[in-house]
Design a protein around this motif. Structure first.
Motif, PDB file in Angstrom:
ATOM      1  N   ALA D 208      84.360   3.578 -15.230  1.00  0.00           N
ATOM      2  CA  ALA D 208      85.097   4.802 -14.866  1.00  0.00           C
ATOM      3  C   ALA D 208      84.146   5.851 -14.306  1.00  0.00           C
ATOM      4  O   ALA D 208      84.439   6.511 -13.303  1.00  0.00           O
ATOM      5  N   ILE D 209      82.968   5.972 -14.937  1.00  0.00           N
ATOM      6  CA  ILE D 209      82.029   7.038 -14.500  1.00  0.00           C
ATOM      7  C   ILE D 209      81.587   6.755 -13.070  1.00  0.00           C
ATOM      8  O   ILE D 209      81.650   7.628 -12.197  1.00  0.00           O
ATOM      9  N   ALA D 210      81.261   5.471 -12.799  1.00  0.00           N
ATOM     10  CA  ALA D 210      80.772   5.140 -11.444  1.00  0.00           C
ATOM     11  C   ALA D 210      81.896   5.386 -10.419  1.00  0.00           C
ATOM     12  O   ALA D 210      81.704   6.042  -9.394  1.00  0.00           O
ATOM     13  N   VAL D 211      83.120   4.911 -10.752  1.00  0.00           N
ATOM     14  CA  VAL D 211      84.204   5.021  -9.761  1.00  0.00           C
ATOM     15  C   VAL D 211      84.537   6.489  -9.494  1.00  0.00           C
ATOM     16  O   VAL D 211      84.711   6.913  -8.351  1.00  0.00           O
ATOM     17  N   SER D 212      84.581   7.305 -10.568  1.00  0.00           N
ATOM     18  CA  SER D 212      84.919   8.727 -10.304  1.00  0.00           C
ATOM     19  C   SER D 212      83.759   9.395  -9.568  1.00  0.00           C
ATOM     20  O   SER D 212      83.982  10.277  -8.735  1.00  0.00           O
ATOM     21  N   GLY D 213      82.524   8.937  -9.849  1.00  0.00           N
ATOM     22  CA  GLY D 213      81.396   9.466  -9.069  1.00  0.00           C
ATOM     23  C   GLY D 213      81.611   9.180  -7.592  1.00  0.00           C
ATOM     24  O   GLY D 213      81.500  10.056  -6.718  1.00  0.00           O
ATOM     25  N   LEU D 214      82.047   7.937  -7.323  1.00  0.00           N
ATOM     26  CA  LEU D 214      82.321   7.544  -5.931  1.00  0.00           C
ATOM     27  C   LEU D 214      83.407   8.457  -5.351  1.00  0.00           C
ATOM     28  O   LEU D 214      83.296   8.950  -4.218  1.00  0.00           O
ATOM     29  N   GLY D 215      84.419   8.746  -6.185  1.00  0.00           N
ATOM     30  CA  GLY D 215      85.516   9.611  -5.731  1.00  0.00           C
ATOM     31  C   GLY D 215      84.985  10.989  -5.351  1.00  0.00           C
ATOM     32  O   GLY D 215      85.392  11.584  -4.344  1.00  0.00           O
ATOM     33  N   ILE D 216      84.042  11.463  -6.147  1.00  0.00           N
ATOM     34  CA  ILE D 216      83.490  12.816  -5.867  1.00  0.00           C
ATOM     35  C   ILE D 216      82.730  12.799  -4.549  1.00  0.00           C
ATOM     36  O   ILE D 216      82.859  13.720  -3.721  1.00  0.00           O
ATOM     37  N   ILE D 217      81.974  11.702  -4.337  1.00  0.00           N
ATOM     38  CA  ILE D 217      81.231  11.613  -3.050  1.00  0.00           C
ATOM     39  C   ILE D 217      82.223  11.606  -1.890  1.00  0.00           C
ATOM     40  O   ILE D 217      82.076  12.315  -0.892  1.00  0.00           O
ATOM     41  N   PHE D 235      79.096  18.430  -3.986  1.00  0.00           N
ATOM     42  CA  PHE D 235      79.872  17.283  -4.483  1.00  0.00           C
ATOM     43  C   PHE D 235      79.035  16.010  -4.358  1.00  0.00           C
ATOM     44  O   PHE D 235      78.885  15.231  -5.315  1.00  0.00           O
ATOM     45  N   LYS D 236      78.465  15.852  -3.153  1.00  0.00           N
ATOM     46  CA  LYS D 236      77.728  14.596  -2.919  1.00  0.00           C
ATOM     47  C   LYS D 236      76.517  14.504  -3.840  1.00  0.00           C
ATOM     48  O   LYS D 236      76.233  13.458  -4.439  1.00  0.00           O
ATOM     49  N   ALA D 237      75.841  15.630  -4.052  1.00  0.00           N
ATOM     50  CA  ALA D 237      74.636  15.579  -4.912  1.00  0.00           C
ATOM     51  C   ALA D 237      75.045  15.138  -6.312  1.00  0.00           C
ATOM     52  O   ALA D 237      74.471  14.222  -6.910  1.00  0.00           O
ATOM     53  N   PHE D 238      76.115  15.755  -6.824  1.00  0.00           N
ATOM     54  CA  PHE D 238      76.543  15.410  -8.197  1.00  0.00           C
ATOM     55  C   PHE D 238      76.952  13.943  -8.248  1.00  0.00           C
ATOM     56  O   PHE D 238      76.529  13.182  -9.133  1.00  0.00           O
ATOM     57  N   GLY D 239      77.699  13.521  -7.226  1.00  0.00           N
ATOM     58  CA  GLY D 239      78.160  12.124  -7.199  1.00  0.00           C
ATOM     59  C   GLY D 239      76.975  11.177  -7.215  1.00  0.00           C
ATOM     60  O   GLY D 239      76.929  10.199  -7.978  1.00  0.00           O
ATOM     61  N   LYS D 240      75.975  11.544  -6.411  1.00  0.00           N
ATOM     62  CA  LYS D 240      74.795  10.673  -6.290  1.00  0.00           C
ATOM     63  C   LYS D 240      74.159  10.496  -7.665  1.00  0.00           C
ATOM     64  O   LYS D 240      73.730   9.402  -8.038  1.00  0.00           O
ATOM     65  N   ILE D 291      74.621   0.949  -3.370  1.00  0.00           N
ATOM     66  CA  ILE D 291      73.640   1.349  -2.328  1.00  0.00           C
ATOM     67  C   ILE D 291      74.360   2.170  -1.258  1.00  0.00           C
ATOM     68  O   ILE D 291      73.968   3.276  -0.900  1.00  0.00           O
ATOM     69  N   LEU D 292      75.519   1.644  -0.839  1.00  0.00           N
ATOM     70  CA  LEU D 292      76.269   2.369   0.219  1.00  0.00           C
ATOM     71  C   LEU D 292      76.612   3.779  -0.250  1.00  0.00           C
ATOM     72  O   LEU D 292      76.505   4.754   0.496  1.00  0.00           O
ATOM     73  N   ALA D 293      76.987   3.871  -1.557  1.00  0.00           N
ATOM     74  CA  ALA D 293      77.393   5.196  -2.067  1.00  0.00           C
ATOM     75  C   ALA D 293      76.204   6.156  -1.980  1.00  0.00           C
ATOM     76  O   ALA D 293      76.344   7.298  -1.528  1.00  0.00           O
ATOM     77  N   LEU D 294      75.049   5.656  -2.421  1.00  0.00           N
ATOM     78  CA  LEU D 294      73.861   6.550  -2.394  1.00  0.00           C
ATOM     79  C   LEU D 294      73.546   6.974  -0.955  1.00  0.00           C
ATOM     80  O   LEU D 294      73.302   8.142  -0.670  1.00  0.00           O
ATOM     81  N   VAL D 295      73.655   6.029  -0.027  1.00  0.00           N
ATOM     82  CA  VAL D 295      73.367   6.375   1.386  1.00  0.00           C
ATOM     83  C   VAL D 295      74.412   7.385   1.871  1.00  0.00           C
ATOM     84  O   VAL D 295      74.108   8.404   2.472  1.00  0.00           O
ATOM     85  N   ALA D 296      75.680   7.111   1.485  1.00  0.00           N
ATOM     86  CA  ALA D 296      76.767   7.995   1.956  1.00  0.00           C
ATOM     87  C   ALA D 296      76.528   9.419   1.455  1.00  0.00           C
ATOM     88  O   ALA D 296      76.818  10.402   2.130  1.00  0.00           O
ATOM     89  N   ALA D 297      75.957   9.516   0.231  1.00  0.00           N
ATOM     90  CA  ALA D 297      75.763  10.868  -0.354  1.00  0.00           C
ATOM     91  C   ALA D 297      74.849  11.698   0.537  1.00  0.00           C
ATOM     92  O   ALA D 297      74.930  12.915   0.565  1.00  0.00           O
ATOM     93  N   LYS D 298      74.028  11.044   1.313  1.00  0.00           N
ATOM     94  CA  LYS D 298      73.083  11.831   2.152  1.00  0.00           C
ATOM     95  C   LYS D 298      73.641  11.985   3.567  1.00  0.00           C
ATOM     96  O   LYS D 298      73.343  12.933   4.267  1.00  0.00           O
ATOM     97  N   SER D 299      74.514  11.048   3.994  1.00  0.00           N
ATOM     98  CA  SER D 299      74.880  11.087   5.436  1.00  0.00           C
ATOM     99  C   SER D 299      76.159  11.914   5.625  1.00  0.00           C
ATOM    100  O   SER D 299      76.753  12.396   4.656  1.00  0.00           O
ATOM    101  N   LYS D 300      76.539  12.033   6.874  1.00  0.00           N
ATOM    102  CA  LYS D 300      77.635  12.965   7.248  1.00  0.00           C
ATOM    103  C   LYS D 300      79.005  12.313   7.055  1.00  0.00           C
ATOM    104  O   LYS D 300      79.758  12.629   6.159  1.00  0.00           O
TER     105      LYS D 300
END
Lengths: 160, 499, 370, 382
Positions: D208-217, D235-240, D291-300
């Protein structure tokens, strides 16, 4: 100005029609809902006096009262009055005692049957012979069984 | 015996289904009726000069509607499904395997209904009025579709029509005789509730003139149901299986013979509620300004008493079946119950769920009670056996189990003579009476033998049943009694025997 | 118009429907013969304050509705009820007469709900301090009505003459015997002898059917007239509002129309309760048999019943004294807490009221569960 | 009376497990399709559940840390709870329906054994849903006690999950039923003696924590798209920071479950058949999603977070399928899918598919009509 007055008139005419509709429906539904009260009040079915064996015990009269020809008297089954008597020729007969004119109980006087209320008279076959009674008395079959008088509805064949 | 039975003290699993189902009916009927009401109100607000003010009130209505229907309506709908699994697993399994795709399609409608409602509500300020009208219309249509789907399954249970376990004809089962009348009655009641719900919210409008106009608009929703429900009720009546309508009629006609049947009382509750609503709406229509929130809620609740009555009639009319003529309420199949020696086999020996070691006769009685009776009865709560067996004796119990299904409200008893005695022993133990099953059996056998000897005696000597004090030798009486068909004079013959 | 007729007053003229319409002609025809217009104007004056607590105002009306239902169902039951053979006639009603069971159950449930509504009505007016002058008499007539209703309930309970009602009545009256001096005498009068017998029905039946209903209707008439004359009392919070904030509903056209649907809802509730929990009939009363298991008086007599349990034996007279003082305390209330707005004495009375309510509810539940 | 021997031999015969007879109506379509449908819908249900439960956990985490910077995130999470909850229930219906069709005999028996807890789920559902709405409606008016409201909702949801785990694990072990029913017929039983109960329950909660983190990103990506870069970045920083933590917890639980599985089941899972394939595929997909989520947190753009969500869904799909294989393996001596007759209802299946496709198409069309308006309004709200 007038169209607001006129559409007020139209409006409350419409309103009155709707009120009539919903009021009428309300009464219809209330009638359906009050059906139990109607059934509660309407008279209950009277139990058939002759019961399931098709005969009834005559109360307040014993076989001894009508042994002698020309003797007899008034009795009752349930709350229906009957008269039982023995004709001069010795035949035992019984009739409902409610006079067909106005409902008083008739009386057996030896030769004929008399109603004291309005002077109606019947012969020993129950036929109304004089006075206001419009129809004859209804005859019943009567028989005595171990010291008790029984009356039963007369089936068509055995007319007196 | 195929599935375990939930032994719930006091309430009984059947009542749990009834409670959750009644709450769900209260909300779901208002949900669909309210959907239709929203659609018509959107269209109406478009045509009124002060449409904006009406839409403002309509938004308050939509907020109440959204929370009330999704939080409680959807949850109790799923709640019914959870409850019927526990009350009659066999029945649920049959319905689920037969109508799995009806339920799956109903789920799609449910998903659509929810999403359209969210789009309508959360897009309130940003959607164009035309789109809002479309969304409200779609919501009403889709939610009515979910009624269409579930109504097929619900009416199938009371009137399976020409569906049977051989032909598995889904179309005949779904569009069974009870389908259309029940669909129309429910739709009418829903429109009624939509209007009543509207009145509850409209009663809080400050502006007198707008309040009057809105309430008069809401009252009009009562009329279709007021006019048409009786006709469809009669149609529904004609469709009921004979045994069901006998139960209801038994109440009205047979009342002369016995006390009023419960079903008639509930049927009457629905009729009285109908009358009260129509009268109340007329009164409200006379003076809309006078409507307070408490009064509007009172009228809404009258509808609820009526629905409770109607639902109880529908459920009780199905006695003693879960699916009429196919599966009894205690998960005994009707075709299996038809063959008597299947019924006569010892019960626990063929049941899948049984005690782990040899039970005493009392425990055997309790297990029989748990596996066969608990799905409808309880020991001391709803439909308590304690009350019903207060004046029982051992003999009566054993004999009663043989005939209990003849009344038409109970399934046949499954189990051997010993099982019957054991169950009687258990039921008597509820009152603290200690009668061992073995003694009950001896007493029953003694009684049976006594009866048998009397029968034999009667057959041999043709002794009249009860020997009268003395034979009346009334010549006239003898004359009247007709001779026996085969020419033998019955009366004379008795005399010879007695001399 | 010559002087034989009374002229239709001016303000009546514009309130009536136009002369042309049929109803207009009829009303004028009547008004010329019956100059009741001042009375109508007087009744139209009555208004009901609208505020957060105004929902409680409907309770009196609901209790009256239940009384109306009682009168109607009571008359219907009287058709078949025969005090000579009470149990048989009630059994006939329940078993043979179509819908007899339903009408009897409605009579039973309406009685219970009427007493419940009266309790709520009494305490709601108490906590809204509606008893303060000039409304003392309204409060006293209200208490009298409540007393009559309880007696109606008590006497009605015996009429079916089954085990339950026989023993419940016997317990009830035996409490009365314990009242010093006049107790045994009053018990004797009520019972028509040392013990509850068919003789008691001979006394309870006319009491229940004629004496108490007439008394109730009479005092209710006075109760309503006082409310009409003095107007509905306004709680302090409403009175403190500035004049333009005070909202009223005219009684006769608005408040009444808001009350009628609630009465109809009560009718729906009555039929539903009678369908779900029909009133049963136990075997006929038999002084010799044992009292049925778990017998207790009706819920509204639970308070005195439990009170006497907690003062056993010698202390019993303490219980009697308390049960005697309670009604007197209620009678004295409007003479203790008199002035508006609420003063120290008023708050004291209010707190005492809360205490009485809590104790009463606790006793009732305790009695019910034991 | 019944002679003891007759009963004795009954006990020996029934030594196995009281599996109810198969339903005379059988399967409407080949069971494989039912299984696929159930994995599809079950994974959606899990995504929605994880988003809501994770949302509640993260909301409480931020709420009790009392720093104001996290207010927008808290508003987003808190606001999403009632909506998420309604889709948890909606998407939960089809998997439950298909499980009952496929494994009804076992599922109903275990449900009845824990009947009191099973029926408790309904009031718990209403409590959770009601409290989430209460939070959303009163969070502006009444500041205090919002934490308590969301906490009650979260506890209710966790309890529901716990009862589900009890039911499913019990339905896989028929040998326990007889003694359990004999000792506790009143529906008060629970499957606490099952070793895998808690690990499996936690394995459902930890993602749940990972999925909601993804939702925040994902939300952050949308915010940046609507021109609110500052909030988007927060949002992205927290999600990351949340996503890796969540996955770590999930991995630990997965290991715990495998360790606790009975010998024959864990042997089956690791023996290189389809189950192992699904297990490995799931793990790989999860790693890729992270990995994609972490990359997404930095990209546009919003493409990467979308893709990452799809990968996460695929991972859950694989693990759901593997879980079903394990169930069938548990039931091996007592039940397998071929026992149930096939009475085809292709017509009805066709109707369902058509309704499904038409329904989804309609919803997408409507969303395309409504969302632009809402997006414009959200963007305007600088």
């Amino acid at each position: 100005m007038d169209n607001s007055a006129s559409n007020d008139k139209i409006k409350d005419k419409g309103r009155r029609r709707f009120l009539a509709l919903s009021g009428g429906l309300g009464l219809l539904w209330l009638g359906a809902a009050a059906y139990p009260v109607y059934k509660f009040i309407s008279p209950q079915p009277v139990p058939d006096p002759f019961g399931e064996e098709g005969r009834a015990v005559v109360k307040k009269l014993t076989p001894a009262d009508c042994v002698r020809p020309g003797s007899g008297g008034n009795g009752s089954i349930g709350n229906i009055g009957v008269i039982v008597f023995r004709t001069p020729e010795g035949e035992l007969r019984a009739f409902t005692s409610k006079c067909t004119h106005a409902g008083c109980n008739v009386n057996f006087t030896g030769e004929k049957i008399v109603c004291h209320c309005h002077g109606g008279q019947y012969d020993l076959t129950g036929k109304n012979i004089s006075g206001p009674p419009p129809k004859p008395l209804t005859q019943l079959k009567v028989f005595e069984e171990n010291g008790v008088l029984y009356v039963a509805p007369l089936d068509k064949t055995e007319k007196a | 015996m195929n599935y375990p039975v939930w032994d719930l003290a006091f309430l009984g699993s059947g009542l749990v289904v009834a409670i959750i189902a009644t709450i769900h009916i209260f909300i779901s009927h208002f949900a669909i009726g309210g959907g239709i009401f929203l659609w018509v109100a959107e269209w109406w607000s478009g045509r009124e000069p002060d449409g904006a003010k009406i839409r403002e009130w309509l938004h308050k209505y939509a907020t109440f509607f959204l929370i009330y229907t999704t939080v409680f309506g959807a949850m109790t709908g799923v709640g019914i499904w959870f409850a019927i699994q526990l009350a009659s697993a066999e029945g649920t399994s049959l319905l689920i395997h037969q109508f799995v795709f009806v339920w799956a399609s109903e789920w799609v409608l449910f998903l659509g209904e929810l999403t359209v409602l969210y789009l309508y509500y959360y897009g309130w300020k940003t959607n164009s009025p035309r789109l809002q009208l479309w969304l409200a219309g779609l919501y009403a249509l889709i939610s009515w579709g979910s009624l269409f789907a579930i109504n097929g399954i619900l009416t199938f249970m009371l009137t399976p029509g020409d569906w049977n376990t051989q032909n598995l004809d889904i179309a005949a089962g779904f569009f069974n005789p009870g389908f259309w009348p029940s669909l129309f009655i429910r739709t009418l009641v829903m429109i009624l509730l939509g209007g009543l719900g509207g009145m509850v919210i409209a009663s809080r409008i400050e502006n007198e003139e707008l309040k009057e106009k809105t309430i008069r608009f809401c009252v009009k929703f009562v009329i279709p149901a007021a006019i048409l429900t009786p006709f469809f009720a009669v149609w529904y009546w004609t469709v009921l299986p004979a045994s069901a309508s006998k139960l209801i009629e038994g109440g009205v006609v047979g009342v002369g013979g016995g006390r009023m049947e419960a079903i008639t009382a509930y049927f009457l509750t629905a009729v009285v509620a109908g009358a009260m609503i129509v009268l109340a709406s007329t009164v409200v229509y006379l003076k809309p300004k006078a409507l307070t929130m408490m009064t509007a809620i009172a009228i809404f609740l009258i509808g609820m008493t009526g629905i409770t009555g109607a639902e109880f009639v529908r459920e009780m009319a199905r006695k003693p079946f879960v699916i009429h003529g196919v599966l009894y309420s205690n998960s005994l199949w009707k075709n299996k119950a038809a063959d008597p020696d299947y019924l006569a086999q010892p019960y626990l020996e063929k049941a899948k769920w049984h005690p782990s070691e040899m039970p005493s006769s009392l425990e055997r009685g309790e297990w029989l009670f748990r596996l066969q009776c608990i799905s409808c009865h309880t020991r001391d709560g709803y439909r308590a056996m304690k009350k019903r067996t207060a004046s029982w004796s051992g003999n009566f119990g054993v004999k009663w189990f043989e005939r209990m299904h003849e009344q038409g409200v109970m399934p046949p008893f499954e189990g051997s003579l010993e099982d019957r005695a054991a169950l009687t022993e258990y039921l008597l133990s509820l009152h603290g009476k200690k009668e061992n099953a073995a003694d009950i059996l001896k007493a029953v056998e003694a009684e049976l033998n006594a009866e048998k000897t009397k029968m034999i005696l009667q057959e041999a000597g043709r002794v009249p049943d009860a020997i009268p004090p003395e034979i009346p030798d009334n010549p006239e009486a003898v004359k009247d009694v007709p001779a026996d068909e085969n020419g033998m004079d019955v009366q004379k013959d008795n005399k010879e025997v007695l001399q | 118009m010559d002087d034989r007729f009374v002229p239709v007053p001016k303000e009546a003229e514009d309130r009536l429907p136009p002369e042309s319409s049929a109803s207009g002609k009829l009303l004028r025809y009547l008004l010329r013969r019956l100059p009741v217009w001042p009375l109508i104007a007087f009744f139209a004056k009555k208004k009901v304050p609208q505020h957060k607590h105004s929902a409680w105002y409907t309770l009196g009306g609901i209790a009256m509705f239940f009384f109306m239902v009682q009168v109607i169902t009571g008359v219907l039951l009287m058709i078949y009820y025969n005090p000579g053979s009470p149990w048989q006639s009630v059994q006939r009603i329940v078993m043979e007469i179509p819908f007899g069971g339903l009408i009897r159950s409605i009579h039973h449930w309406s009685a219970n709900l009427m007493i419940l509504t009266l309790c709520l009505h009494m305490f709601s007016t108490f906590f809204m301090k509606a008893y303060r002058p000039p409304r003392e008499i309204t409060w006293l007539t209200g208490l009298a009505l409540f007393g009559i209703t309880l007696t109606l309930g008590f006497s009605g309970y015996l009429l079916p003459w089954d085990d339950l009602s026989f023993f419940a009545t016997r317990i009830g009256i035996s409490e009365m015997d314990k009242i010093p001096i006049i107790g045994p005498w009053m018990g004797g009068i009520l019972r028509g002898g040392p013990d509850v017998t068919v003789e008691t029905i001979g006394r309870f039946y006319p009491l229940h059917v004629v004496v108490l209903p007439l008394a109730l209707i009479g005092i209710l008439g006075l109760h309503l007239l006082l409310i009409q004359v003095q107007g509905v009392s306004e709680p302090d919070s409403f009175r403190a509002l500035p004049e333009e904030k005070k909202k009223y509903h005219k009684f006769f056209s608005e408040f009444l129309f808001a009350e009628i649907p609630i009465w109809l809802f009560m009718m729906g509730i009555l039929v539903l309760l009678s369908a779900m929990f029909p009133r049963g009939l136990m075997p006929e009363a038999d002084p010799g048999s044992a009292a049925p298991e778990g017998i207790k008086p009706e819920w509204y007599f639970m308070v005195p019943f439990q009170m006497l349990k907690i003062f056993p034996g010698a202390l019993e007279f303490v219980g009697m004294v308390i049960m005697g003082l309670l009604p007197l305390a209620f009678v004295a209330v409007p003479f203790i807490d008199r002035n508006v707005p609420e003063d120290a004495r008023g708050r004291l009375v209010a707190r005492a009221g809360i205490a009485v309510v809590l104790v009463a509810v606790a006793f009732t539940i305790w009695g019910w569960l034991s | 009376m019944i002679n003891a021997s007759l009963f004795a031999n009954l006990l020996t015969v029934a030594a196995g497990a009281p599996i109810p007879n198969t339903d005379p109506l059988g399967y409407g379509i080949p069971p494989l399709i039912f299984q696929l449908l159930s994995y599809l819908t079950f994974s959606m249900h899990l995504m929605a559940m994880n988003f809501t439960v994770g949302g509640a956990i993260l909301f409480l985490w931020l709420h009790f840390r009392k720093n104001d910077a996290s207010l927008p995130i808290r508003r987003y999470l808190g606001g999403g709870l009632p909506l998420g909850m309604s889709y948890v229930v909606t998407l939960g219906i089809p998997p439950l329906l298909f499980v009952q069709v496929l494994y009804g005999q076992m599922f109903y028996s275990s449900s009845i054994l824990i009947a009191a807890h099973w029926i408790l789920i309904i009031p718990l559902l209403i409590t959770a849903y009601g409290h989430f709405y209460l939070h959303k409606l009163t969070r502006d008016k009444r500041k205090k006690r919002q934490g308590a409201i969301v906490l009650i909702g979260l506890i209710a949801m966790l309890l529901i999950g716990f009862f589900y785990s009890n039911n499913i694990t019990l339905s896989q072990t028929p040998e326990k039923w007889l003694s359990m029913y004999a000792s506790k017929p009143h529906g008060m039983a629970l499957n606490l003696s099952e070793p895998t109960l808690f690990p499996r329950f936690l394995l459902f909660i930890t993602p749940a924590i990972a999925v909601s983190g993804l939702g925040i990103i994902l939300a952050g990506a949308f915010l940046t798209r609507w021109g609110r870069e500052v909030e988007g970045a927060a949002f992205k920083a927290f999600g990351k920071s949340v996503v890796p933590l969540g996955l770590l917890l999930q991995a630990l639980c997965a290991l715990w479950v495998v360790a606790v599985l009975p010998e024959r089941i864990s042997a089956y899972v690791l023996s290189g058949n389809t189950a192992t394939l699904l297990l490995v595929a799931g793990v790989v997909l999860v790693a890729l999603a992270m990995i994609l989520a972490l990359v997404a947190a930095k990209s546009k753009g919003i493409l990467l977070p979308m893709l990452s969500s799809v990968l996460a869904y695929a991972a859950i799909f694989c693990h759901a399928a593997m879980r079903d294989m394990v169930r069938l393996q548990y039931l091996v001596p007592h039940f397998d899918l071929s026992q149930v007759p096939l009475k085809a209802q292709w017509g009805m299946f066709g109707i369902f598919v058509v309704t499904l496709v038409a329904g989804l198409a309609l919803l997408i069309v409507l969303m395309l009509k409504v969302f632009p308006g809402m997006a414009a309004a959200a963007a305007a709200k600088k």
